[in-house]
Design a protein around this motif. Structure first.
Motif, PDB file in Angstrom:
ATOM      1  N   PHE A   1       0.884  -1.166   0.000  1.00  0.00           N
ATOM      2  CA  PHE A   1       0.000   0.000   0.000  1.00  0.00           C
ATOM      3  C   PHE A   1       0.922   1.216   0.000  1.00  0.00           C
ATOM      4  CE2 PHE A   1      -2.534  -3.300   2.155  1.00  0.00           C
ATOM      5  CZ  PHE A   1      -3.628  -3.326   1.317  1.00  0.00           C
TER       6      PHE A   1
ATOM      7  N   VAL B   1       3.414  -4.920   2.471  1.00  0.00           N
ATOM      8  CA  VAL B   1       2.660  -5.708   3.448  1.00  0.00           C
ATOM      9  C   VAL B   1       2.879  -7.211   3.248  1.00  0.00           C
ATOM     10  CG1 VAL B   1       0.345  -6.274   4.270  1.00  0.00           C
ATOM     11  CG2 VAL B   1       0.950  -3.907   3.791  1.00  0.00           C
TER      12      VAL B   1
ATOM     13  N   GLY C   1      -0.111  -9.019   8.024  1.00  0.00           N
ATOM     14  CA  GLY C   1      -0.560  -9.169   6.637  1.00  0.00           C
ATOM     15  C   GLY C   1      -1.566 -10.287   6.403  1.00  0.00           C
ATOM     16  N   LYS C   2      -2.101 -10.857   7.478  1.00  0.00           N
ATOM     17  CA  LYS C   2      -3.016 -12.001   7.344  1.00  0.00           C
ATOM     18  C   LYS C   2      -4.283 -11.628   6.578  1.00  0.00           C
ATOM     19  CE  LYS C   2      -3.410 -12.467  11.828  1.00  0.00           C
ATOM     20  NZ  LYS C   2      -2.709 -11.215  12.205  1.00  0.00           N
ATOM     21  N   SER C   3      -4.906 -10.517   6.972  1.00  0.00           N
ATOM     22  CA  SER C   3      -6.141 -10.109   6.290  1.00  0.00           C
ATOM     23  C   SER C   3      -5.857  -9.734   4.839  1.00  0.00           C
ATOM     24  CB  SER C   3      -6.780  -8.908   6.997  1.00  0.00           C
ATOM     25  OG  SER C   3      -7.225  -9.282   8.279  1.00  0.00           O
TER      26      SER C   3
HETATM   27  P1  ADP Z   1      -3.349  -8.467   9.989  1.00  0.00           P
HETATM   28  O1  ADP Z   1      -4.640  -8.965   9.418  1.00  0.00           O
HETATM   29  O2  ADP Z   1      -2.303  -9.519  10.083  1.00  0.00           O
HETATM   30  O3  ADP Z   1      -3.538  -7.754  11.291  1.00  0.00           O
HETATM   31  P2  ADP Z   1      -3.427  -6.612   7.773  1.00  0.00           P
HETATM   32  O4  ADP Z   1      -3.306  -7.411   6.541  1.00  0.00           O
HETATM   33  O5  ADP Z   1      -4.782  -6.129   8.151  1.00  0.00           O
HETATM   34  O6  ADP Z   1      -2.750  -7.392   8.981  1.00  0.00           O
HETATM   35  O7  ADP Z   1      -2.516  -5.340   7.669  1.00  0.00           O
HETATM   36  C1  ADP Z   1      -1.131  -5.404   7.383  1.00  0.00           C
HETATM   37  C2  ADP Z   1      -0.581  -4.008   7.232  1.00  0.00           C
HETATM   38  O8  ADP Z   1      -1.145  -3.414   6.070  1.00  0.00           O
HETATM   39  C3  ADP Z   1      -0.926  -3.076   8.386  1.00  0.00           C
HETATM   40  O9  ADP Z   1       0.190  -2.250   8.610  1.00  0.00           O
HETATM   41  C4  ADP Z   1      -2.092  -2.292   7.854  1.00  0.00           C
HETATM   42  O10 ADP Z   1      -2.159  -1.024   8.461  1.00  0.00           O
HETATM   43  C5  ADP Z   1      -1.769  -2.182   6.380  1.00  0.00           C
HETATM   44  N1  ADP Z   1      -2.972  -2.066   5.523  1.00  0.00           N
HETATM   45  C6  ADP Z   1      -3.948  -2.994   5.382  1.00  0.00           C
HETATM   46  N2  ADP Z   1      -4.882  -2.582   4.504  1.00  0.00           N
HETATM   47  C7  ADP Z   1      -4.483  -1.362   4.069  1.00  0.00           C
HETATM   48  C8  ADP Z   1      -5.012  -0.405   3.140  1.00  0.00           C
HETATM   49  N3  ADP Z   1      -6.134  -0.646   2.480  1.00  0.00           N
HETATM   50  N4  ADP Z   1      -4.321   0.735   2.961  1.00  0.00           N
HETATM   51  C9  ADP Z   1      -3.172   0.972   3.625  1.00  0.00           C
HETATM   52  N5  ADP Z   1      -2.618   0.127   4.510  1.00  0.00           N
HETATM   53  C10 ADP Z   1      -3.250  -1.022   4.734  1.00  0.00           C
END
Ligand code: ADP
Ligand code: MG
Length: 244
Positions: A15, A20, A43-45
């Motif tokens: 992003f 990520v 980065g799981k989600s």
């Molecule tokens: P987890 O599910 O393991 O907690 P995420 O995949 O949600 O992790 O997020 C991983 C990183 O990516 C985090 O730093 C989060 O802030 C960032 N992130 C996730 N989605 C977005 C987005 N749409 N825009 C910017 N940063 C994002």
């Protein structure tokens, strides 16, 4: 036909300047349950959202049941119908009753008739133990019931794969068991599942494979008894020491 249901190779997602996913390889065999664990922000989600095409990868390849999702020419809407997703927040349509929540996408996306859609909906509500709630509104249900409705809604699309992103994290503790029970039953029925979870007991008992992610990489993977029971990597050990 290949026994592989989901094959992810070299997946990268950024992003802006934030990297990520830094090169993720995951294989899920048909009928297997793969649990992904790891700290918040690892980065799981984002990984699950790439598999469901809610995020566009920057690099790498994702193949689900023989269809390459990362191919420019793929019919994304069609491909997505084969991939069910259940989120932490239940995301039901608040203005529709339970039955309508389960029929709307069947009718609009799969073009099923109302009668067939309702039959399939009721069958799947029965599967999650909520057939008697068909005419309830989402707000009349507990969080656990809403999440089971969300699962039944995903199942009504006949997915090849189900993705779960921390499906029990928003629930009161006493409601977690019912949702995990439904997921366990799906696993027993042979559903292919990719599950992000903090429920280590569930992962131990149900997962065919556990993946530990940290900082956009897969740090360790293997059978639950190894990754959770006898982790080799320091980062896995430190994470488990915090959550167990
Ligand atoms: P987890 O599910 O393991 O907690 P995420 O995949 O949600 O992790 O997020 C991983 C990183 O990516 C985090 O730093 C989060 O802030 C960032 N992130 C996730 N989605 C977005 C987005 N749409 N825009 C910017 N940063 C994002
Ligand atoms: Mg997450």
């Amino acid at each position: 036909m290949s026994e592989i249901s989901v094959e992810i190779t070299g997946l990268k997602k950024s992003f802006g300047s934030l990297d990520v996913l830094k090169g993720i390889d995951v294989t899920v065999n048909r009928g297997d349950v793969v649990c992904i664990i790891g700290p918040s922000g690892s980065g799981k989600s984002t990984l699950l959202r790439c598999v469901n095409l809610l995020e566009e990868p920057n690099d790498g390849k994702i193949v689900v049941n023989g269809v390459e999702l990362t191919d420019q020419d793929v019919d994304i809407d069609l491909a997505r119908t084969k991939i069910g997703m259940v989120f932490q927040s239940f995301n039901l349509f608040a203005h529709l009753n339970v039955l309508a929540n389960l029929t709307v996408a069947q009718r609009k996306v799969l073009k099923r008739g109302e009668k067939e859609a309702q039959e399939i909906a009721l069958r799947n509500l029965d599967r999650v133990g909520l057939k008697e709630k068909a005419n309830s509104m989402p707000a009349q249900l507990s969080g656990g019931q809403q999440q089971r409705v969300a699962i039944a809604r995903a199942l009504s699309m006949d997915p090849d794969v189900m993705l779960f992103d921390e499906p029990t994290s928003a629930l009161d503790p006493e409601l977690v068991g019912d949702v995990l029970g439904v997921m366990r039953q799906l696993a027993d029925e042979g559903m292919t599942m990719l599950v992000v979870t903090h429920e280590m007991q569930f992962a131990r008992e149900v997962a065919d494979k556990v993946i530990f992610m940290d900082g956009g990489y897969i740090v360790e993977e293997g059978p639950a008894a190894e990754v959770i029971g006898n982790p080799q990597e320091t980062r896995t050990q430190e994470f488990l020491a915090r959550v167990l």
